[in-house]
Every structure is written in C-alpha cells, then in structure tokens.
Design a protein around this motif. Structure first.
Motif, PDB file in Angstrom:
ATOM      1  N   HIS A 195     -25.184  31.943  31.791  1.00 11.67           N
ATOM      2  CA  HIS A 195     -24.192  30.994  31.302  1.00 11.67           C
ATOM      3  C   HIS A 195     -22.875  31.728  31.086  1.00 11.67           C
ATOM      4  O   HIS A 195     -22.874  32.875  30.622  1.00 11.67           O
ATOM      5  N   HIS A 219     -28.247  25.914  11.591  1.00 10.37           N
ATOM      6  CA  HIS A 219     -29.033  25.373  12.703  1.00 10.37           C
ATOM      7  C   HIS A 219     -30.162  24.455  12.233  1.00 10.37           C
ATOM      8  O   HIS A 219     -31.170  24.291  12.922  1.00 10.37           O
ATOM      9  N   TYR A 222     -31.221  21.787  14.650  1.00  6.20           N
ATOM     10  CA  TYR A 222     -31.990  22.328  15.773  1.00  6.20           C
ATOM     11  C   TYR A 222     -33.444  22.512  15.379  1.00  6.20           C
ATOM     12  O   TYR A 222     -34.358  22.115  16.118  1.00  6.20           O
ATOM     13  N   LYS A 357     -36.316  26.766  29.676  1.00  7.37           N
ATOM     14  CA  LYS A 357     -36.050  25.689  28.721  1.00  7.37           C
ATOM     15  C   LYS A 357     -35.564  26.261  27.393  1.00  7.37           C
ATOM     16  O   LYS A 357     -34.614  25.746  26.790  1.00  7.37           O
ATOM     17  N   ASN A 358     -36.204  27.333  26.918  1.00  4.31           N
ATOM     18  CA  ASN A 358     -35.786  27.946  25.660  1.00  4.31           C
ATOM     19  C   ASN A 358     -34.365  28.482  25.748  1.00  4.31           C
ATOM     20  O   ASN A 358     -33.567  28.358  24.814  1.00  4.31           O
ATOM     21  N   ILE A 360     -31.919  27.490  27.704  1.00  2.00           N
ATOM     22  CA  ILE A 360     -30.950  26.402  27.748  1.00  2.00           C
ATOM     23  C   ILE A 360     -30.862  25.690  26.405  1.00  2.00           C
ATOM     24  O   ILE A 360     -29.767  25.413  25.894  1.00  2.00           O
ATOM     25  N   THR A 361     -32.011  25.427  25.790  1.00  2.00           N
ATOM     26  CA  THR A 361     -32.041  24.624  24.575  1.00  2.00           C
ATOM     27  C   THR A 361     -31.364  25.309  23.405  1.00  2.00           C
ATOM     28  O   THR A 361     -30.591  24.691  22.668  1.00  2.00           O
ATOM     29  N   PHE A 362     -31.616  26.598  23.227  1.00  2.00           N
ATOM     30  CA  PHE A 362     -31.070  27.295  22.067  1.00  2.00           C
ATOM     31  C   PHE A 362     -29.738  27.975  22.387  1.00  2.00           C
ATOM     32  O   PHE A 362     -28.762  27.822  21.665  1.00  2.00           O
ATOM     33  N   GLY A 364     -27.871  27.948  25.386  1.00  2.00           N
ATOM     34  CA  GLY A 364     -26.939  27.375  26.345  1.00  2.00           C
ATOM     35  C   GLY A 364     -25.712  26.801  25.657  1.00  2.00           C
ATOM     36  O   GLY A 364     -25.790  26.306  24.525  1.00  2.00           O
ATOM     37  N   GLY A 367     -26.433  23.465  24.570  1.00  2.00           N
ATOM     38  CA  GLY A 367     -27.717  23.351  23.892  1.00  2.00           C
ATOM     39  C   GLY A 367     -27.582  22.841  22.469  1.00  2.00           C
ATOM     40  O   GLY A 367     -26.613  22.168  22.109  1.00  2.00           O
ATOM     41  N   LEU A 368     -28.561  23.205  21.647  1.00  2.00           N
ATOM     42  CA  LEU A 368     -28.622  22.662  20.296  1.00  2.00           C
ATOM     43  C   LEU A 368     -28.253  23.679  19.224  1.00  2.00           C
ATOM     44  O   LEU A 368     -28.221  23.331  18.045  1.00  2.00           O
ATOM     45  N   THR A 370     -26.085  27.021  20.083  1.00  2.00           N
ATOM     46  CA  THR A 370     -24.818  27.684  20.394  1.00  2.00           C
ATOM     47  C   THR A 370     -23.606  26.832  20.024  1.00  2.00           C
ATOM     48  O   THR A 370     -22.626  27.360  19.487  1.00  2.00           O
TER      49      THR A 370
END
Length: 425
Positions: A195, A219, A222, A357-358, A360-362, A364, A367-368, A370
């Motif tokens: 990224h 977070h 998240y 997935k991890n 991107i999710t955290f 990225g 994400g949820l 960053t």
C-alpha cells in the motif's frame, strides 16, 4: 495552510528530566529543523530500501525515493543487489523513468547513454569524440550509494561513506525481532502486498504511533467489529495481554512493544470460525516450526507479537499480518507511507488469503484501523500549527522501574536519539 514557526531552539529539542519528558512542537512544523533533519538524521543513518524478494530475477529493478534521493534498486546481471542514483553522469537527466520492471540496460532519453544493471556505462553515442581513457576510472558509470547491506532479506542503505557502524551494529537490539520474522519461513519471506498513501502530518507522528500502546482505545470500533464477525475471540484471555516486560528500549533509537493477542494469525494461531482446511494448514505450519526451532521458540513465533520502530523511520509490525512501513517526509506537515506485507514463501494459499485480509482490514489505508491513526495524526499536526511554541508531554511511566504497555518509554527512546543526532556537531 501558512506554516507558523519560531527560530529553531538553541538548547535542544527535548526537556529530559528525572520526572518529566517533553518534546518541542517546533520539531513538527519548523522547515529549518526539517532541513537539518535531512542532513543530520536521514543522510547518516542506515535506511530501509526494500526486501530482496521484490527483485527475484537478474535485471529486476524498482525506483525508490529515499532521503531526498531517487534511487534504482536493482538486482544486477551478477546477481548482486545495488542502489544506484537515478541520474545520468553525463548531463544529469533522470535515467530510469518507470517505477519498476526488468531490464538489461538503463537508457537515458536525453543523449542515449546506456548503463547495464551493475551501473557500468554500456554505450555512448559518438564515443570516439571523447578523449581516450577518460571513462576508464568508472566516474561516468551510474553512481552507487555509499553503502548497502542485506540482513536476512531486509536491504538497507547508508548515504554516509564515513558511517562507523555496520548495518548489524546499527540494528543492534532489533536483530532478534527481524530474526523472528525471517525464521517463520524455511525458504524465505517474500513481499505479498503493498500500500502507498499520504498523511497530512509530520512523519515523526507515525513513528511515535507505531510503538504507542497508550492509543489502543482509539481502535475500539475496529475491535468491536472484528469480534462481531468472529475475527477476534473476546471470550477468552488465553492470549490477550502484554508480556512481562512489554516495552524495550533497544538502543540506537530503536524500540519495541510486545504482547499476545486474541486474533487469528497465519503463523499460526487459529480462530473457531476458520475453515477446517485453514485449521489443518495452521497446525501443519506450527508442527514444522516446532520441528525446525523447538517448541519454545515456535510458540514465540506463533503467539508473541510485536510492534517495533527501527530508527528513524521503519515501523515493523508482527501481528495480524507481518508488515513493514517506511515513513518518508514529504515537506513540513506531510508524509508518504509505503507499506508491505511479508509472508513465508511456502505459505499455503488458504493461510495466505487470511493474511491478505488481515493486511487490508487493519493496516490498509481504507481499512478499519489505519484511518483512525491517520485522522488522529492529522489533528495533532493541526494542533502543532496552532501552537508551534508548545510542548508535547511524553512523561507517562518516566519514574517507574517496570514499564507497562501504555507507558511512553518507546517514544522517549526515539526522541533521545533524534535529539542527540540533531544537536551533535
């Protein structure tokens, strides 16, 4: 936005006393300080350039910006990794205009001088018009950086030809943690995701953030989401919690925070919701780690996690998805972030998908987690512009003999080294 700043401080940039630690907000907003920082910090430290897996074949190259320089990171025809200044020695034009690829030659568009993948001059139109022998000393080849070194796939450069420390000496206390990443694979680790994004905040705010356990409640949404979809197991505290000594000053400005989480990890901790295929694959990974390293170290690789800062600007996270982030200054009050996910080359695809997935999710930019950090750092930067002569307070735990995971020991380690380098002659 207009940048408001005062004259650079004459007595240093931190106040470091037995019961209090503060940092001047000038360090985030003053362009004079930023200019000094480039020369005193970035031009003298070992800086992360890339991972060797990004250049698997001879002729593979990537163009990277580092400490104000544009570099060609290349695997030469001799299989050696190099970092070459992306500038033609003839008239100074940029040689390589692509972001990456594979090449036998790099050709300057201006006068068609060409260079091979080791940086040697390969062709000069009308070469007979030059005095005989003037190219024999290599001064018309692509210029290499002063120093380049590879530690277990992590490639660093140093622009200071007089740098006294080797890469290993510089990395010092961070080496065992890089080993914990490399030892996850019996083949090699490789980059499997990338990224790139910008944040309207000084790069030092994110350097702090990566080892700042105090901000974890930021977070909360998240954590709630991940628990609701079964990606975190909040019903058990088997893994959740900090280590006995969760924060460490590793020397040379490096620091780390360690913990055990309650989420799934491709290497190799499962969740109830995982498929049977994924659980079986994770069990096989763990068994191989135990056979290769013994049960105690394999447990550390599988279940102990860390966030580490390698001074000045490399954040290394080994949790949901092994991740490294390079923080590049982009003018006062802005940064560029280059973030990579690493995985064992031999990792089963079912676990690789969980890793993606991890990542991107955290981590990225969409994400949820960053975005939480980015928004907080942007508002910090706005505050620094609002009160540039104020001071940030980093005193949490300063008088305690044993740190807890929310103390600011790691941030103080960074700032002491930064201040030392900025104030030395």
């Amino acid at each position: 936005m207009n940048i408001i700043h005062s004259t650079a401080l004459s007595d240093g940039y931190i106040i470091d006393s037995p019961d209090r630690f503060r940092v001047s907000r000038q360090t985030f907003v003053n362009p004079e300080i930023e200019a000094q920082e480039l020369n005193k910090v970035f031009k003298r430290c070992w800086l992360y350039l890339g991972h060797e897996s990004e250049l698997p074949n001879k002729g593979d190259y990537l163009v990277r910006n580092l400490a104000g320089h544009n570099l060609i990171f290349v695997r030469g025809r001799d299989n050696e990794l190099r970092a070459l200044f992306n500038i033609c020695p003839h008239r100074g034009a940029t040689v390589c205009r692509d972001k990456g690829g594979n090449a036998k030659l790099f050709r300057c568009l201006y006068h068609s001088w060409s260079f091979d993948t080791t940086g040697k001059t390969a062709a000069r139109p009308q070469a007979e018009r030059y005095a005989e022998g003037i190219f024999d000393d290599g001064s018309f080849d692509l210029k290499p950086v002063a120093k380049i070194s590879n530690y277990r796939g992590f490639v660093f450069v140093n622009f200071d030809e007089n740098a006294a420390q080797s890469l290993e000496e510089y990395l010092g206390g961070s080496l065992p943690y890089l080993d914990r990443i490399a030892d996850k694979s019996e083949v090699m680790m490789e980059v499997v995701g990338n990224h790139q994004y910008g944040v309207a905040a000084n790069w030092k705010t994110l350097a702090e953030n990566g080892v700042d356990g105090y901000h974890v409640p930021l977070h909360a949404s998240y954590v709630e989401f991940m628990a609701n979809v079964g990606e975190m197991d909040l019903s058990s505290d088997e893994f959740l919690g900090a280590m006995d000594v969760p924060l460490l000053d590793l020397g040379n400005g490096h620091s780390v925070t360690e913990y055990r989480g309650n989420w799934g990890r491709p290497v190799a901790r499962t969740l109830p919701k995982w498929s049977d295929e994924a659980k079986e694959a994770a069990a096989e990974v763990q068994a191989k780690l135990e056979a290769r390293h013994g049960k105690e170290y394999a447990d550390k690789l599988c279940n102990e996690e860390f966030n580490m800062l390698i001074f000045p600007n490399l954040a290394v996270n080994d949790h949901f998805s092994t991740n490294i982030r390079f923080l590049e200054p982009d003018g006062v009050g802005r940064m560029k972030v280059n973030s990579w996910s690493l995985a064992p080359k031999e990792e089963p695809e079912v676990l690789r998908e969980i890793r993606r997935k991890n990542f991107i999710t955290f981590l990225g930019p969409g994400g949820l987690a960053t975005p939480d950090d980015a928004e907080a750092l942007v508002h910090c930067q706005l505050g620094y512009f609002n009160d540039p002569d104020g001071w940030n307070e980093l005193s949490r735990g300063v008088t305690e003999s044993k740190p807890v995971d929310s103390d600011e020991l790691t941030l103080r380690a960074f700032w002491r080294e930064w201040n030392r380098r900025m104030t030395e002659s």
